[in-house]
Design a protein around this motif. Sequence first.
Motif, mmCIF file in Angstrom:
data_model
loop_
_atom_site.group_PDB
_atom_site.id
_atom_site.type_symbol
_atom_site.label_atom_id
_atom_site.label_comp_id
_atom_site.label_asym_id
_atom_site.label_seq_id
_atom_site.Cartn_x
_atom_site.Cartn_y
_atom_site.Cartn_z
ATOM 1 N N LYS A 260 -34.329 -7.048 -23.706
ATOM 2 C CA LYS A 260 -33.365 -8.021 -23.188
ATOM 3 C C LYS A 260 -31.949 -7.449 -23.219
ATOM 4 O O LYS A 260 -31.174 -7.593 -22.268
ATOM 5 N N VAL A 261 -31.608 -6.785 -24.326
ATOM 6 C CA VAL A 261 -30.274 -6.190 -24.465
ATOM 7 C C VAL A 261 -30.077 -5.081 -23.432
ATOM 8 O O VAL A 261 -29.028 -4.985 -22.787
ATOM 9 N N ILE A 262 -31.090 -4.245 -23.264
ATOM 10 C CA ILE A 262 -31.018 -3.152 -22.287
ATOM 11 C C ILE A 262 -30.848 -3.713 -20.877
ATOM 12 O O ILE A 262 -30.059 -3.205 -20.072
ATOM 13 N N THR A 263 -31.581 -4.798 -20.584
ATOM 14 C CA THR A 263 -31.466 -5.462 -19.277
ATOM 15 C C THR A 263 -30.062 -6.005 -19.055
ATOM 16 O O THR A 263 -29.485 -5.862 -17.968
ATOM 17 N N GLU A 264 -29.482 -6.633 -20.098
ATOM 18 C CA GLU A 264 -28.130 -7.189 -19.980
ATOM 19 C C GLU A 264 -27.088 -6.079 -19.787
ATOM 20 O O GLU A 264 -26.129 -6.237 -19.032
ATOM 21 N N LEU B 77 -27.580 -3.292 -18.296
ATOM 22 C CA LEU B 77 -27.729 -2.845 -16.911
ATOM 23 C C LEU B 77 -27.155 -3.874 -15.944
ATOM 24 O O LEU B 77 -26.387 -3.539 -15.037
ATOM 25 N N LYS B 78 -27.491 -5.143 -16.158
ATOM 26 C CA LYS B 78 -27.094 -6.211 -15.235
ATOM 27 C C LYS B 78 -25.587 -6.458 -15.257
ATOM 28 O O LYS B 78 -24.947 -6.554 -14.217
ATOM 29 N N GLN B 79 -25.013 -6.553 -16.457
ATOM 30 C CA GLN B 79 -23.596 -6.891 -16.576
ATOM 31 C C GLN B 79 -22.667 -5.690 -16.425
ATOM 32 O O GLN B 79 -21.578 -5.817 -15.853
ATOM 33 N N PHE B 80 -23.090 -4.529 -16.945
ATOM 34 C CA PHE B 80 -22.164 -3.395 -17.006
ATOM 35 C C PHE B 80 -22.671 -2.155 -16.284
ATOM 36 O O PHE B 80 -22.027 -1.117 -16.324
ATOM 37 N N LYS B 81 -23.822 -2.276 -15.620
ATOM 38 C CA LYS B 81 -24.407 -1.158 -14.847
ATOM 39 C C LYS B 81 -24.667 0.086 -15.714
ATOM 40 O O LYS B 81 -24.575 1.218 -15.241
ATOM 41 N N VAL B 82 -24.982 -0.143 -16.999
ATOM 42 C CA VAL B 82 -25.283 0.987 -17.888
ATOM 43 C C VAL B 82 -26.681 1.520 -17.560
ATOM 44 O O VAL B 82 -27.655 0.767 -17.495
ATOM 45 N N ASN B 83 -26.771 2.804 -17.357
ATOM 46 C CA ASN B 83 -28.031 3.455 -17.014
ATOM 47 C C ASN B 83 -28.929 3.526 -18.259
ATOM 48 O O ASN B 83 -28.575 4.190 -19.236
ATOM 49 N N PRO B 84 -30.102 2.859 -18.251
ATOM 50 C CA PRO B 84 -30.995 2.900 -19.425
ATOM 51 C C PRO B 84 -31.402 4.314 -19.814
ATOM 52 O O PRO B 84 -31.544 4.618 -21.003
#
Length: 254
Positions: free
Chosen positions: A47-51, A53-60
Amino acid sequence: MENEVTLKRFLEIRRELGHTQAEFAALLGVSNTTADIERGRTKLSGKVITELLKQFKVNPLWLFGESEQKYLETSHTSVIPKVVTVDASDNENMVLVNAKAAAGYPQNISDTSWYRQLPAFDLPIPEFRNATYRGFQVEGDSMLPNLHPGEWVLARAIEHIDHVSPNKMYVVVLQDSVMVKKIEKRPNSNNITLVSLNETYPPYNIKPFQIQEIWEVGSKITFNVDATTDSGLLRQLQASMEELKNQLQHVKKV
C-alpha cells in the motif's frame, strides 16, 4: 527487514519532499509516524509503495535498488485543467477563483460540482478566444511591484510544463496551494524553480509531479487606481518643469 538501500531511499524521498515522519505517515496512510519503516522495524507494505507511486511518481524499482531512475513520468506530467466549465449555450466560460476559494482549489481540482459555487463569465474580447482562461485573485506580496494583494490575474491554461517561459508569470497549482510565480527550468535538472519578483522571498525548488495545473498570466484587473502613483507624480513633475521653462523663456524675451 528491508534491505539498507530501500530504507535509505525511503528516507531520501521523505526528506527531499520536505515532510516530517508524522506528515509523511499521514500522506501514505501509515499510523502515527514513518520512524519504524525508516529503522527497518516495519516492512514497507504494498500500500505504501503504491501511494509513493501514485502521489509522488516514485519508481518502485528505484526504491528497491534495481533502477537509477527515481521518478517515473516526470517529463510527461500533465498540467492541463482538470475541469473546464461551460455556460448554458455550451460555450466555455471563465471561472473566477478568489483568495478564499483558492485555499480549497487543490483538493477540489477534479470535482465538477465544486466549481459551480464559483462565479463565471464570458469575456467577449478576441484575446480571450480559442483558449481556456481562468481568473485568480492575488494573495500576498511576493510578486510586488507587478502584482498587488487583492488584484486579479486572467490566465491561460498551459498543456505541458515544457511550454513555460522564464519571462512570464504563472499561476501554479500545487498539491496543497495556489500561487503566482515565475518558473525556471534548469538544464539537466529534475527540479522546477519557483521565483518571486519580490526579492525578500527566496526561490525554491519543487518536482514536476507536484504541479497539478499551470496557467500563464496574460493580464490583470486592478481596482482603486490612484492618479498619484509614482508615474503620475513623474508626469506632473515633468509638466511643471515644462511650464517653468516656458515662463523663463518668456522672461528672457521680455
